[in-house]
Design a protein around this motif. Structure first.
Motif, PDB file in Angstrom:
ATOM      1  N   ALA A  38     -10.755   2.744  -0.258  1.00 38.11           N
ATOM      2  CA  ALA A  38     -10.247   2.936   1.106  1.00 38.11           C
ATOM      3  C   ALA A  38     -11.391   3.173   2.084  1.00 38.11           C
ATOM      4  O   ALA A  38     -11.383   2.653   3.209  1.00 38.11           O
ATOM      5  CB  ALA A  38      -9.256   4.099   1.136  1.00 38.11           C
ATOM      6  N   VAL A  95      -5.720  -2.393  -1.032  1.00 39.23           N
ATOM      7  CA  VAL A  95      -6.783  -1.713  -0.281  1.00 39.23           C
ATOM      8  C   VAL A  95      -7.975  -2.644  -0.092  1.00 39.23           C
ATOM      9  O   VAL A  95      -8.511  -2.789   1.017  1.00 39.23           O
ATOM     10  CB  VAL A  95      -7.218  -0.417  -1.006  1.00 39.23           C
ATOM     11  N   PRO A 105      -2.372   0.402  -5.945  1.00 36.37           N
ATOM     12  CA  PRO A 105      -2.725  -0.070  -4.608  1.00 36.37           C
ATOM     13  C   PRO A 105      -4.126  -0.651  -4.478  1.00 36.37           C
ATOM     14  O   PRO A 105      -4.527  -1.055  -3.387  1.00 36.37           O
ATOM     15  CB  PRO A 105      -2.614   1.206  -3.775  1.00 36.37           C
ATOM     16  N   ASP A 143      -2.820   3.617   7.410  1.00 34.02           N
ATOM     17  CA  ASP A 143      -2.440   3.600   5.994  1.00 34.02           C
ATOM     18  C   ASP A 143      -3.648   3.892   5.103  1.00 34.02           C
ATOM     19  O   ASP A 143      -3.547   4.623   4.108  1.00 34.02           O
ATOM     20  CB  ASP A 143      -1.854   2.235   5.624  1.00 34.02           C
ATOM     21  N   SER A 150      -5.776  10.240  -1.416  1.00 30.89           N
ATOM     22  CA  SER A 150      -5.154   9.899  -2.699  1.00 30.89           C
ATOM     23  C   SER A 150      -5.682  10.782  -3.824  1.00 30.89           C
ATOM     24  O   SER A 150      -6.826  11.257  -3.791  1.00 30.89           O
ATOM     25  CB  SER A 150      -5.437   8.433  -3.035  1.00 30.89           C
ATOM     26  N   GLU A 180      -4.650   7.513   5.114  1.00 29.97           N
ATOM     27  CA  GLU A 180      -3.812   8.289   4.192  1.00 29.97           C
ATOM     28  C   GLU A 180      -4.330   8.163   2.764  1.00 29.97           C
ATOM     29  O   GLU A 180      -4.308   9.140   2.001  1.00 29.97           O
ATOM     30  CB  GLU A 180      -2.362   7.801   4.253  1.00 29.97           C
ATOM     31  N   ARG A 181      -4.818   6.973   2.425  1.00 32.22           N
ATOM     32  CA  ARG A 181      -5.307   6.764   1.063  1.00 32.22           C
ATOM     33  C   ARG A 181      -6.615   7.504   0.795  1.00 32.22           C
ATOM     34  O   ARG A 181      -7.013   7.656  -0.359  1.00 32.22           O
ATOM     35  CB  ARG A 181      -5.478   5.263   0.797  1.00 32.22           C
ATOM     36  N   VAL A 205      -9.280   4.873  -5.641  1.00 37.47           N
ATOM     37  CA  VAL A 205      -8.568   4.437  -4.438  1.00 37.47           C
ATOM     38  C   VAL A 205      -9.259   4.997  -3.194  1.00 37.47           C
ATOM     39  O   VAL A 205      -9.428   4.299  -2.191  1.00 37.47           O
ATOM     40  CB  VAL A 205      -7.091   4.872  -4.482  1.00 37.47           C
ATOM     41  N   ARG A 206      -9.686   6.254  -3.268  1.00 38.12           N
ATOM     42  CA  ARG A 206     -10.375   6.857  -2.115  1.00 38.12           C
ATOM     43  C   ARG A 206     -11.663   6.093  -1.786  1.00 38.12           C
ATOM     44  O   ARG A 206     -11.975   5.841  -0.621  1.00 38.12           O
ATOM     45  CB  ARG A 206     -10.696   8.326  -2.394  1.00 38.12           C
ATOM     46  N   LEU A 247       0.827  -1.205   0.000  1.00 35.99           N
ATOM     47  CA  LEU A 247       0.000   0.000   0.000  1.00 35.99           C
ATOM     48  C   LEU A 247       0.865   1.261   0.000  1.00 35.99           C
ATOM     49  O   LEU A 247       0.515   2.272  -0.610  1.00 35.99           O
ATOM     50  CB  LEU A 247      -0.906  -0.011   1.226  1.00 35.99           C
TER      51      LEU A 247
END
Length: 335
Positions: free
Chosen positions: A246, A214, A210, A230, A237, A233-234, A242-243, A204
């Motif tokens: 996540a 995820v 990623p 972690d 992104s 943090e994404r 990805v968001r 990740l």
């Protein structure tokens, strides 16, 4: 289109096969023509034809023997490995498919071994006779074939003890796109893959792809709680998909309070104009994502069919009564 299968142009014949594969309601008329097209002299026509037959599923059961021949004997490697999944799709009982797939696991072509393993996994415990060959496949020299064998072995006998170390090794040592495949298989294993959390966290932090990591962390669930920082943090992104993923994983791990607000943000302001992955995530979360219903209803009018279909499936899980027309169809209370 059936007439076009006999056109002098291989371009026309291959595209006719592709189009016919989408005409599932006409199976009894279309499948015999596609079976005949498996004898075409052009490799690409046969390639498109095996794909088309797979689209019909059990309605194309009469094609099982012909697909078996394509898998084991076609002169083109692409046709052989593409025949594996369609064969599994048309022969759900595996009467013809399973012996053929087990035989094909010994193929020299790594792509054939990879896609045959994937097809075997679809049969689950019915493919238990393939388990010894899949165990051998865990040591395949080809990374993709090893990953597929691991995934199939899990589907066949839920053997995480043997499969998980193979997948973790790919996460740790393979810098190619293969780590995404391995992460997807780990996601299928779910909570029993908790030993993969350290490798997934490292992936990740370092991978430009990623998505698999995820999703896998979310599938592992509460045992992946160490990855919450972690995943937070994404949420920042630059990649909206990805968001969205996540947010879904944060909810699955510990129902993190930032998960639903982050998901709502993605539904309202979709990445690159498409809310698809945010919609998928909302459906996975279910009723707790009810605040996103207005955006899901709006997505029923999206220009892309796949987005509209995803929105309908998500609403079925989040709030079926919100589907336009559903309330009117519901019986009166007490009926």
């Amino acid at each position: 289109l059936l007439v076009a299968l006999g056109d002098p142009s291989d371009y026309v014949r291959s595209h006719a096969s592709e189009a016919l594969g989408k005409m599932k309601v006409q199976a009894k008329y279309v499948v015999p023509g596609l079976i005949a097209a498996l004898q075409d002299d052009d490799d690409h026509v046969r390639f498109m034809t095996v794909e088309a037959l797979g689209e019909f599923g059990p309605e194309a059961a009469s094609a099982a023997q012909s697909l078996r021949e394509a898998l084991l004997r076609d002169t083109d490697g692409n046709v052989r490995w593409h025949a594996a999944s369609p064969l599994a799709a048309v022969d759900l009982e595996g009467t013809i498919a399973l012996p053929a797939l087990i035989d094909a696991m010994k193929a020299r072509d790594a792509n054939v071994r990879r896609f045959v393993a994937i097809a075997l996994g679809k049969f689950g415990p019915k493919a238990k006779e393939a388990a010894p060959l899949l165990l051998v496949g865990l040591k395949d020299s080809n990374t993709g074939a090893r990953i597929a064998a691991a995934g199939a072995l899990w589907q066949v006998d839920r053997n995480a003890k043997d499969t998980l170390p193979v997948l973790i090794q790919v996460l740790e040592k393979d810098p190619t796109i293969a780590h995404l495949w391995a992460a997807n298989e780990i996601a299928d294993i779910g909570p029993e893959a908790k030993e993969a959390v350290p490798a997934l966290r490292k992936l990740l932090a370092t991978s430009s792809w990623p998505y698999g990591a995820v999703q896998a962390l979310g599938s592992i669930g509460p045992d992946a709680v160490a990855a919450v920082p972690d995943l937070l943090e994404r949420l920042e992104s630059e990649d909206g998909d990805v968001r969205a993923y996540a947010a879904g994983s944060l909810w699955k791990i510990n129902q993190h309070p930032r998960a639903i607000p982050a998901l709502l943000s993605e539904l309202k302001n979709p990445a690159e104009g498409s809310p698809y992955y945010a919609i998928i995530t909302a459906g996975e979360i279910g009723p707790p994502a009810k605040a996103g219903v207005p955006e899901l209803v709006k997505a029923l009018s999206h220009r892309e069919l796949y987005v509209r279909q995803a929105a309908l499936r998500a609403l079925e899980k989040v709030d079926p009564a919100a589907i336009p027309g559903r309330a009117e169809q519901a019986p009166p209370p007490g009926k």
